[in-house]
Each structure stands twice: as C-alpha cells, then as structure tokens.
Design a protein around this motif. Structure first.
Motif, short mmCIF file in Angstrom:
data_model
loop_
_atom_site.label_atom_id
_atom_site.label_comp_id
_atom_site.label_asym_id
_atom_site.label_seq_id
_atom_site.Cartn_x
_atom_site.Cartn_y
_atom_site.Cartn_z
N GLN A 80 0.72 -1.19 -0.07
CA GLN A 80 0.00 -0.21 0.04
C GLN A 80 0.83 1.17 0.11
O GLN A 80 1.86 1.11 0.55
CB GLN A 80 -0.85 0.05 1.23
N TYR A 114 1.59 5.31 1.04
CA TYR A 114 1.18 6.26 1.97
C TYR A 114 2.30 7.37 1.75
O TYR A 114 3.31 7.34 1.23
CB TYR A 114 1.73 5.62 3.46
N ILE A 141 -3.63 6.26 -2.85
CA ILE A 141 -3.07 6.54 -1.53
C ILE A 141 -3.85 5.98 -0.57
O ILE A 141 -4.79 6.40 -0.52
CB ILE A 141 -2.36 7.93 -1.43
N CYS A 142 -3.24 5.25 0.16
CA CYS A 142 -4.08 4.67 1.43
C CYS A 142 -4.42 5.89 2.49
O CYS A 142 -5.64 6.01 3.09
CB CYS A 142 -3.35 3.41 2.04
N ALA A 143 -3.29 6.34 3.00
CA ALA A 143 -3.48 7.44 3.81
C ALA A 143 -2.47 8.54 3.84
O ALA A 143 -1.12 8.01 3.28
CB ALA A 143 -3.76 6.87 5.39
N ILE A 144 -2.66 9.47 4.43
CA ILE A 144 -1.68 10.81 4.51
C ILE A 144 -1.23 10.69 6.11
O ILE A 144 -2.12 10.86 6.94
CB ILE A 144 -1.80 12.11 3.89
N GLY A 145 -0.13 10.64 6.48
CA GLY A 145 0.28 11.01 7.92
C GLY A 145 0.86 12.28 8.25
O GLY A 145 1.85 12.51 7.47
N THR A 160 -6.72 11.35 5.86
CA THR A 160 -5.43 12.19 6.60
C THR A 160 -5.57 11.68 7.90
O THR A 160 -6.56 12.04 8.77
CB THR A 160 -5.37 13.50 6.15
N ALA A 207 4.35 8.47 7.63
CA ALA A 207 3.64 7.53 6.82
C ALA A 207 3.40 6.31 7.41
O ALA A 207 2.23 5.83 7.55
CB ALA A 207 4.54 7.32 5.76
N TRP A 208 4.49 5.60 8.38
CA TRP A 208 4.39 4.46 8.93
C TRP A 208 3.28 4.64 10.08
O TRP A 208 2.51 3.82 10.18
CB TRP A 208 5.51 3.95 9.59
N ALA A 229 0.63 6.90 9.88
CA ALA A 229 -0.88 6.76 9.53
C ALA A 229 -1.04 5.25 9.17
O ALA A 229 -2.24 4.79 9.31
CB ALA A 229 -0.58 7.48 8.21
N ARG A 230 -0.11 4.32 8.62
CA ARG A 230 -0.58 2.98 8.54
C ARG A 230 -0.94 2.18 9.64
O ARG A 230 -1.87 1.42 9.56
CB ARG A 230 0.76 2.42 7.81
#
Length: 370
Positions: free
Chosen positions: A3, A5, A91-95, A129, A338-339, A341-342
């Motif tokens: 995925q 991020y 994109i799965c998510a933004i951190g 986000t 990023a991590w 956010a995962r």
C-alpha cells in the motif's frame, strides 16, 4: 499486498515541509519511492517561530497560519501525486505531524498542540489524512514524544546490538534500539539554539556547515552552566521543545557568566554547537550504546558531526548515518509519519510506552476521511 502512504513533517526548526511517498507491504517492507522538501517563505517561518515561542498572536493569525500550513501540506502531497502519475485513490492515507506550537506534557493539564488544518489536507488531496498523533499518548499518561522510536524499532531491526538512532532536528532525540521496548527521549537542543543565535547576529536562518561556529572558541564556563540545566539531569521519559530551549533560556545563562562582554558571538555559537554534541554523547553513554546512526537536518552541519564523532571516539563509540541502514538522513521523520498513518488505519499501536511513558500501547491519531 503493498500500500502507498504519504508522510508529512514540519519540524522544530520550522524550515519547511518534508514530504515522502512510501510503499509498505504486509510483511513490513518499507520502500521510499519519492520525497521532496518545500522551504517556508521567510515571513511565514518567522510567524511560526513567534507562535512557538508564545509571543503575542491573535486568534485570527493562529487560524490563518493553520490554514496556510494546511495549504502547504496539501500542495506537497499533490506534487508527489502528480510527478508519480498517481491519483488520490492510489494512496491509502497521509500521515501529517502538523507543526508543534506548544508542548507541555508535564503540566498540571498536559497537552501538545500541532496546527496544520488537517481537514483541509483531506479535502484538497482527496486522501484520508491522519494527524494529532501525540494527544492519545498524552491521555494515556505519556509524553506524546518522541514518536519516532516505534518506527525506528520497526524499520532498523538489522542494526547491530547496542545501536542508537540520533535524530538532530531543532531538538535532538535518541532511540536506544532493542528488539522490543526500545527506549527513546529528547536529548536536548539540536539546531534550535544554534539557528536562533546565528540568525540574530547574521540574519541568516542557519550556520551552514558551522562556518561561523568554526571561527569561535568554546566558552567553557557557559558550556558547564548549560549542561547543569535541570533538563539534562531529568530521567526519561522526557521531551522538550522551543518553549524551553530558546534564546530567553540562553540569555538567562549568559547573565550568569563573568566577563561575557569579552566573548564574541561566534564563541557563543561554537559553545551552543558543543552543547548539542555533548548532550547527545551523554545520552549515548548513559544508554551504553556502541554505535550511533545520525539523521535529521543537523547531519548537514559538518562541524557538529565532527564534534559528535570526536567525542564519541574517546569512548569507543562509532558514528555513522541512517543511510547505511537504508534510509537517507533527510527523510527518516517524514517516513515515520507515513508508517504511523498505516498503524492508525490498521488499528495498530503507534506509540512505544518504553519511550513515551504511556500506560500501554495505543492506536494514535485522529482520522480525517477523504
């Protein structure tokens, strides 16, 4: 299954937005795909620093700064998408770390405040986000910082025994790596005092390669007084920021030094650089580390790295950079978010209680859906 991020970082140095695009798969493999740094305009940076130093600022200005920061975060994400030919759906998510304007985990009513209008980031990018990572750890009795040790423990498993990651941003922090329960905390000032002092006397935002500091000599009486500050004697877990280590803190020390008028400003800068190097080494020795891996903006100050290396060598401690572990020194913190956010979207803990002092593992962050 892999995925994608995005991680966003605006650090204590307030020099700009660091943004990374990473691929993380279920097995725990991390691959940095792209990265960019967007410097803040000088006036915007000055406003952020003023806010972090608790100078008078209106509620209107606070709202405007948070919105403008959200715009810069959004633009960085959109640039990453465009140049990698990706859509928001990829994109799965933004951190997003946001930008810390006040950090007081030890107050009677503990808190940590980051701005950055996270709703705007989700709206502008069309990507879920995740932000406000510190609050849940603080609610669980922790410091809410540093947050990166959990990522360091996860990513740098191949590091040799008795290793530590040293991040030198505005504040320096250490992660004493272990297989589980790595320990981490803020060592003290990183670049924040150096930068502020240099800007006051030169007009430049930082002392590139320590050129000005090289022209000075360490004021031993000042160095000793600084190292005797209660923060350095305080046991971990602990964290700090510009609200503590700032020019007011330095001026209070200078007032206690005799014949300070015979010392030039480069001498003070050289002493501040030595303070950063010494407090890092003191933490490494306290944690009985034999190998240090440096990262963060401070790594680009060649004099600072020289001093850390020289001090470490006297205690048989080796010094390298995180690049030798597979991640460039400039992108470790943004990668961490990023991590994180995962971890949040998978409902997995993102904190490390052995570092922050929280009561236990917690899922961190607030989710702003796309």
């Amino acid at each position: 299954m892999s995925q994608l991020y995005i991680g966003l970082m605006s650090g204590t140095s307030a020099d700009g937005v660091d943004a990374i695009l990473a691929e993380i798969d279920q097995s725990g493999s991390f691959k940095l795909l792209d990265c960019l740094a967007t410097p803040y305009p000088d006036r915007f940076r000055d406003k952020l620093l003023a806010l972090a130093l608790s100078q008078q600022i209106s509620r209107t200005s606070l709202g405007e700064l948070s919105y403008q920061l959200g715009e810069q975060f959004s633009n960085a994400c959109l640039q990453l998408l465009q140049r990698n030919q990706l859509s928001s759906a990829d994109i799965c998510a933004i951190g997003s770390h946001g930008h810390t304007i006040d950090h007081a985990p030890d107050s009677e009513t503990p808190y940590s405040i980051q701005i950055g209008n996270h709703s705007l980031v989700a709206e502008r990018t069309g990507v879920t986000t995740v932000a406000d990572f510190r609050s849940r750890d603080i609610a669980a009795g922790g410091q809410g910082a540093p947050l990166v040790p959990a990522f360091h423990q996860w990513l740098f498993q191949q590091a040799p025994d008795q290793s530590a990651i040293i991040n030198i941003g505005g504040i320096s922090n250490i992660t004493a790596l272990e297989n589980v329960d790595s320990k981490g905390y803020d060592c003290g000032p990183g670049n924040c005092l150096l930068d502020s002092w240099h800007q006051r006397h030169s007009g430049e935002s930082y002392d590139k390669d320590g050129i000005s500091a090289r022209q000075g000599a360490v004021v031993q009486s000042l160095l000793k007084l600084c190292l005797n500050d209660p923060y350095f004697q305080q046991p971990a877990p602990k964290s700090t920021g510009r609200e503590y280590f700032n020019l007011d803190w330095l001026e209070a020390k200078l007032e206690q030094i005799d014949k300070i008028d015979q010392v030039n400003w480069q001498d003070i800068g050289r002493t501040l650089l030595e303070l950063t190097a010494q407090c890092i080494l003191d933490c490494a020795r306290h944690e009985q580390r034999r190998q240090l891996y440096l990262c963060g903006g401070g790594y680009h100050n060649s004099l600072l790295v020289e001093r850390i290396t020289a001090l470490a060598s006297t205690h048989h401690i080796d010094v390298d950079s995180t690049l030798s572990l597979g991640l460039d020194v400039d992108w470790v913190e943004a990668s961490a978010f990023a991590w994180l956010a995962r971890q949040t979207v998978l409902s997995l803990p993102g904190n490390l209680p052995s570092a922050t002092g929280a009561k236990g593992p917690r899922v961190l962050g607030a989710i702003y859906p796309a």
